[in-house]
Design an enzyme around this catalytic site. Structure first.
Site, short mmCIF file in Angstrom:
data_model
loop_
_atom_site.label_atom_id
_atom_site.label_comp_id
_atom_site.label_asym_id
_atom_site.label_seq_id
_atom_site.Cartn_x
_atom_site.Cartn_y
_atom_site.Cartn_z
N SER A 60 0.80 -1.12 0.03
CA SER A 60 0.09 0.13 -0.16
C SER A 60 0.91 1.19 0.06
O SER A 60 0.48 2.50 -0.12
CB SER A 60 -1.01 0.18 1.21
OG SER A 60 -0.07 0.04 2.32
N HIS A 99 1.64 3.87 7.06
CA HIS A 99 0.98 4.83 5.93
C HIS A 99 1.67 6.41 6.36
O HIS A 99 2.24 6.58 7.26
CB HIS A 99 -0.51 4.85 6.06
CG HIS A 99 -1.14 3.73 5.44
ND1 HIS A 99 -2.36 3.22 5.27
CD2 HIS A 99 -0.59 2.57 4.49
CE1 HIS A 99 -2.87 2.27 4.54
NE2 HIS A 99 -1.47 1.82 4.09
N ASP A 125 -7.64 6.55 5.26
CA ASP A 125 -7.76 5.21 5.86
C ASP A 125 -8.90 4.97 6.79
O ASP A 125 -8.89 4.17 7.53
CB ASP A 125 -6.41 5.20 6.77
CG ASP A 125 -5.20 4.61 5.85
OD1 ASP A 125 -5.54 4.29 4.99
OD2 ASP A 125 -4.10 4.90 6.50
#
Lengths: 183, 214
Positions: A60, A99, A125
């Site tokens: 990701s 992230h 998210d």
């Protein structure tokens, strides 16, 4: 192969017969194990992070980080700013997520609300957070990415995918430390 | 263990005649070679040495690579950054989250920047993003990323954008965007092949949003 096993067995038998040598070699093994532990705990202390080194498991954050890259984290107290890559944990989820922080809203008392997003994901998210959770807080953050080293994490991933391999490898390494006479 | 480095992997059958005399003790293992002391290294000891040495070399090279660009002091610059046109400013309610209101602003912007000097041989990519910063009664500092771009090649690092639309709407959970003085800032994150990550920014420009919803 068989001869190697035989050789190791005879070494072990020899060790068993001389307790002093066995003790010395066991101490040797213990020293290796404990130095590794000391280094890990020392890093934890210096970085203030409960896991100073993590392995990236998902894509990701591609192309920045791929599966198998290693990230070095710190978790110092200075305020988190937008653009930083953080590792955070969501309640009731086992695996922490790496992230990038895209929104920071800092309160007067120093509390922050953070929103994250994977570089390779299309949306933020919020869908990953716990039901009803709109923001991450400082205490959800396990660490902030400070540096990276590539590929090395594949070792960990393979060992985790095949637990038997892990035990066999650790066993073999332990055995060789015990029977090793070079050092 | 270092002396095992020069031996070829399938040299296991070679036994040096000059040394075989003093090395016939009981722990001789077939498939091993002699070292200088007349003792033998097993295949596994040699494998261990090679793997360990290999990892050490790779690690040293990685650290050297990280340090090699330490003095690289040029990070690129931004020539122009401003709001081109405000498209929308309104109060909205998030459908999925009951009772969650925010102010939303949409605009496009002009950007001229040359970030190619930031590239060196250890840069894998630049993560370039546009941040809107402001303060409100609820928050002493709000930072919202409204646009980002990943640049992987030096040739793509010259940005010349006109009326570029936002990637993400500017949303303020404090619902205070009307008549707000917002600051635009371009930041780029240097992401290395190996080594440390660091960010640089240049040229801030502020705008006051209108005092009425559109």
């Amino acid at each position: 192969m068989e001869e190697i096993v035989q050789g190791q067995l005879s070494e072990l038998k020899k060790l068993w017969r001389s307790p002093r040598m066995l003790l010395s070699q066991s101490l040797n093994l213990a020293m290796i194990v404990f130095s590794a532990l000391m280094i890990w705990k020392g890093l934890m202390f210096l970085t203030k992070s409960e896991s100073p080194v993590v392995v990236v498991l998902s894509g990701s954050m591609e192309p920045a980080f791929q599966r198998g890259d290693i990230l070095f984290l710190n978790n110092q107290d200075d305020p988190i700013r937008v653009g930083e890559i953080v590792v955070f944990k969501i309640k009731d989820r086992d695996i922490p997520i790496v992230h990038r922080v895209l929104e920071v809203h800092q309160k007067e008392d120093g509390k922050v609300e953070l929103l994250t997003k994977g570089d390779n994901n299309r949306v933020g998210d919020r869908g990953l957070y716990a039901p009803g959770q709109l923001w991450l807080n400082r205490e959800d953050i396990l660490g902030r990415a400070a540096g990276t080293l590539r590929y090395l994490g594949m070792v960990t991933i393979i060992l985790n995918d095949y637990p038997m391999l892990k035990y066999v490898l650790v066993g073999i390494m332990g055995l060789f430390v015990l029977t090793n006479k070079e050092s | 263990m270092a002396e095992t480095g020069r031996e070829t992997p399938n040299a296991g059958m070679e036994v040096s005649p000059s040394r075989s005399g003093n090395a016939t003790d009981s722990d001789s293992v077939p498939g091993a070679v002699w070292n200088r002391k007349g003792k033998m290294h097993t295949f596994w000891v040699r494998l261990n040495a090679v793997v360990f040495f290999g990892f050490t070399v790779l690690l040293c090279l990685a650290v050297l690579t990280a340090f090699s660009t330490y003095g690289h002091g040029d990070y690129g610059s931004v020539q122009q950054l401003n709001v081109n046109k405000l498209i929308q400013l309104r109060r909205v309610r998030d459908n999925g989250q009951t009772g969650y209101h925010y102010d939303q602003a949409l605009f496009n912007f002009d950007l001229k920047a040359d970030l190619s000097p930031a590239f060196d041989w250890n840069i894998k990519q630049l993560f370039v993003f546009l941040v809107v910063e402001y303060e409100s009664k609820k928050n002493v500092l709000s930072q919202v990323v409204v646009w980002d771009r990943i640049i992987e090649r030096k040739e793509d690092a010259v940005l010349d954008l006109e009326a570029e639309f936002l990637d993400y709407p500017l949303r303020d959970p404090a619902v205070e965007l009307r008549n707000k003085n917002i600051t635009l800032r371009l930041v780029w994150d240097h992401m290395p092949l190996t080594g440390t990550l660091f960010m640089r920014s240049d040229l801030v420009n502020s705008t006051i949003l209108p005092d009425q919803y559109t």
